[in-house]
Write a protein that holds these residues in place. Structure first.
Motif, mmCIF file in Angstrom:
data_model
loop_
_atom_site.group_PDB
_atom_site.id
_atom_site.type_symbol
_atom_site.label_atom_id
_atom_site.label_comp_id
_atom_site.label_asym_id
_atom_site.label_seq_id
_atom_site.Cartn_x
_atom_site.Cartn_y
_atom_site.Cartn_z
ATOM 1 N N MET A 172 53.727 21.717 38.487
ATOM 2 C CA MET A 172 52.404 21.851 39.051
ATOM 3 C C MET A 172 51.618 22.899 38.253
ATOM 4 N N GLU A 173 50.369 22.582 37.954
ATOM 5 C CA GLU A 173 49.526 23.482 37.172
ATOM 6 C C GLU A 173 48.934 24.579 38.056
ATOM 7 N N THR A 174 48.717 25.739 37.421
ATOM 8 C CA THR A 174 48.071 26.837 38.125
ATOM 9 C C THR A 174 46.564 26.633 38.025
ATOM 10 N N LEU A 175 45.900 26.774 39.127
ATOM 11 C CA LEU A 175 44.456 26.581 39.180
ATOM 12 C C LEU A 175 43.771 27.935 39.168
ATOM 13 N N PHE A 176 42.847 28.104 38.219
ATOM 14 C CA PHE A 176 42.094 29.367 38.120
ATOM 15 C C PHE A 176 40.770 29.204 38.852
#
Length: 108
Positions: A1-5
């Motif tokens: 899962m990608e980290t959302l900024f």
């Protein structure tokens, strides 16, 4: 899962500040070029490299009359004005030193 900024208010302020600063620098340089109809506008580091002198020496020369332009706290030099000044300046009156004399001989 990608980290959302997720940017916060300070991020937006910083980005806007950087964008405005970049725009003003480019606008100021462009405005100076238009005023002088020259493409040879240089900052302190560029003119020091062109003249082959240190920044403290350049500062001393500015105090002694080397032509410069200071819009909004930035110092710019019109290359043709500087060359003309070096060619026409009377060294004996201002005691610029051997570096200035060498430059004058190379240009003139």
């Amino acid at each position: 899962m990608e980290t959302l900024f997720i940017p916060n208010e300070n991020d937006f302020k910083r980005w806007i500040k950087e964008a405005v600063k970049d725009f003003l620098q480019e606008f100021t340089k462009k405005k100076l070029k238009e005023e002088h109809n020259e493409e040879d506008l240089l900052n302190r580091k560029e003119i020091a490299k062109f003249l082959r002198v240190s920044l403290p020496t350049l500062t001393d020369w500015i105090k002694r009359g080397l032509p410069s332009h200071k819009p909004r706290g930035r110092v710019y030099f019109d290359k043709t004005e500087v060359i003309k000044y070096i060619k026409e300046n009377k060294i004996g009156q201002l005691k610029f030193g051997s570096r200035f004399e060498r430059l004058r001989q190379e240009i003139g």
